[in-house]
Design a protein around this motif. Sequence first.
Motif, short mmCIF file in Angstrom:
data_model
loop_
_atom_site.label_atom_id
_atom_site.label_comp_id
_atom_site.label_asym_id
_atom_site.label_seq_id
_atom_site.Cartn_x
_atom_site.Cartn_y
_atom_site.Cartn_z
N LYS A 1 0.81 -1.22 0.00
CA LYS A 1 0.00 0.00 0.00
C LYS A 1 0.85 1.27 0.00
CE LYS A 1 -3.97 -2.19 0.43
NZ LYS A 1 -5.03 -2.13 -0.61
N LEU A 2 2.16 1.12 0.11
CA LEU A 2 3.03 2.30 0.24
C LEU A 2 3.05 3.16 -1.01
CD1 LEU A 2 6.03 0.76 2.20
CD2 LEU A 2 4.28 2.32 3.07
N SER A 3 2.85 2.55 -2.19
CA SER A 3 2.84 3.33 -3.43
C SER A 3 1.72 4.36 -3.44
CB SER A 3 2.72 2.40 -4.64
OG SER A 3 1.53 1.64 -4.57
N ASP A 4 0.66 4.12 -2.64
CA ASP A 4 -0.44 5.09 -2.56
C ASP A 4 0.03 6.43 -2.01
OD1 ASP A 4 -2.00 2.98 -3.39
OD2 ASP A 4 -2.91 2.61 -1.42
N PHE A 5 1.14 6.42 -1.26
CA PHE A 5 1.59 7.64 -0.60
C PHE A 5 2.62 8.41 -1.43
CE2 PHE A 5 -0.10 4.90 2.65
CZ PHE A 5 -0.88 5.77 3.39
N LEU A 6 2.98 7.87 -2.59
CA LEU A 6 3.90 8.59 -3.46
C LEU A 6 3.20 9.68 -4.23
CD1 LEU A 6 6.02 5.61 -4.85
CD2 LEU A 6 6.55 7.11 -2.93
N ASP A 7 1.96 9.43 -4.62
CA ASP A 7 1.22 10.38 -5.44
C ASP A 7 0.16 11.16 -4.66
OD1 ASP A 7 2.61 9.64 -7.75
OD2 ASP A 7 1.26 7.97 -8.13
N CYS A 8 0.11 11.00 -3.37
CA CYS A 8 -0.92 11.69 -2.59
C CYS A 8 -0.52 13.13 -2.30
CB CYS A 8 -1.17 10.94 -1.27
SG CYS A 8 0.22 11.05 -0.12
N VAL A 9 -1.46 13.90 -1.78
CA VAL A 9 -1.19 15.29 -1.40
C VAL A 9 -0.35 15.32 -0.13
CG1 VAL A 9 -2.22 17.47 -0.66
CG2 VAL A 9 -3.27 16.15 -2.51
N LYS A 10 0.68 16.16 -0.11
CA LYS A 10 1.55 16.29 1.05
C LYS A 10 1.60 17.77 1.46
CE LYS A 10 4.52 12.60 -0.78
NZ LYS A 10 3.90 12.46 -2.10
N GLU A 11 1.87 18.00 2.72
CA GLU A 11 1.99 19.36 3.22
C GLU A 11 3.36 19.56 3.85
OE1 GLU A 11 -0.60 22.62 5.78
OE2 GLU A 11 -1.18 20.51 5.79
N TYR A 12 4.00 20.68 3.52
CA TYR A 12 5.35 20.96 4.00
C TYR A 12 5.44 22.37 4.57
CZ TYR A 12 6.90 16.97 1.10
OH TYR A 12 7.07 15.73 0.54
N ARG A 13 6.41 22.54 5.47
CA ARG A 13 6.84 23.86 5.91
C ARG A 13 8.35 23.92 5.71
NH1 ARG A 13 5.34 24.17 11.24
NH2 ARG A 13 3.33 25.08 10.72
N THR A 14 8.83 24.97 5.07
CA THR A 14 10.25 25.06 4.80
C THR A 14 10.77 26.47 5.06
OG1 THR A 14 11.96 24.70 3.10
CG2 THR A 14 9.87 25.57 2.33
N THR A 15 11.97 26.55 5.58
CA THR A 15 12.66 27.82 5.77
C THR A 15 13.68 27.98 4.66
OG1 THR A 15 12.44 27.59 8.17
CG2 THR A 15 14.00 29.25 7.36
N CYS A 16 13.66 29.13 3.99
CA CYS A 16 14.55 29.40 2.87
C CYS A 16 15.45 30.59 3.21
CB CYS A 16 13.75 29.73 1.60
SG CYS A 16 12.45 28.52 1.24
N LEU A 17 16.72 30.47 2.87
CA LEU A 17 17.68 31.55 3.12
C LEU A 17 18.07 32.20 1.81
CD1 LEU A 17 19.33 32.88 5.41
CD2 LEU A 17 21.18 31.27 4.88
N LEU A 18 17.98 33.51 1.77
CA LEU A 18 18.30 34.26 0.55
C LEU A 18 19.82 34.46 0.39
CD1 LEU A 18 15.48 36.93 0.81
CD2 LEU A 18 15.82 35.40 -1.16
#
Length: 374
Positions: A99-116
Amino acid sequence: MPKASLSSLPISALFGVIKPSGPTSMSIVNEIKTLVSSSRLFMPSDVAAKNSASGPRKDKGKGRRKERKGLDAKIGQGGTLDPLADGVLVIGVGKGTKKLSDFLDCVKEYRTTCLLGCETDSYDSEGSQVRSAPWKHVTREKVEAALEKFRGEIEQTPPIFSALKMDGKPLYEYARSGTPLPRPIERRKVTVHSLELVDWLPSGSHSFRFPEKKFTDEERAKLARSLRGAEIGGADEEIMNEPDMKSAAADAAPEDGVEDASDGPPGFVLQMRVSGGTYVRCIAHDVGHALGSAAHVVTLTRLTQGRFTMAQKELESSSAESSEDTIPETRRCIPWEVFSRAVEKRDAGDEEDLDEEGWKPWEREVIENMEVVE
């Protein structure tokens, strides 16, 4: 999928783990594997008892692997997180691995910090500096305006320093050896369901700094040769024309209240819900270019993956507005510390306390948060 039911043991299941930043996803999976292979929850009682009696496998020789063949639980994960990243890692045991392949194409949510102000080969702080760029002109308002073009269906070009393969060879091998790419890296369509600027980090308000490692002239030349082989226009200009760091610092010198460059460049925090296959690092990299600067990822957290979430309160705070692709049923992920404590106790030869039903603390956490797979 059915709710957790222990009417018939051993079982197959899916559950989520909160991966910490630092270790690889595979090392997390391997540690959990040593626990589940000795648990009657997932293995036949006689096999679990034998594995528990033999202790953790330390000898990696061929003979030892052959001796234990067939005694380990079948286990896998539903989407690798880079060592830098933390957050949701979906684990499948037994039939759950199917069932793990179901989680490759699912919607994911991220938070990321970016440095300029700095671009790296890997697009994150684990890599080497490739290019520096001015950042003084970038404001919170300009970042918010730049994000508009990255919402909805967009196209991304994966970084050349990635494990994606071209003609059987990882892209990073072309870059490191200076071997010309046989063709341009294929752009991929992804969907960014939401993308918001949730915090602005002025210079001096944070401790993030550029990576210490820098590309040498030889490494930069190899990268240029690889990109030229794919006939990517502007490769020389983008890679070779690195602004001098002193010039960038001078550009950010105090003027009209602008903070001193010695405090470091500003950063920003993004939160996004994206389709499977989306490179968060690419979004940070491309936003940096859109701002007339450069940017790379310094922190990355996967908040949700399909129906698995770090915590219900996290989901509520980050996804207050529901949408068509919001999954109503969510499952809490288990902190990695629950498993690491069990591993430490086992390696020290200490017995874990059992609850009234005879389950260890880590097993009880799994039972309460897993999905049984028939």
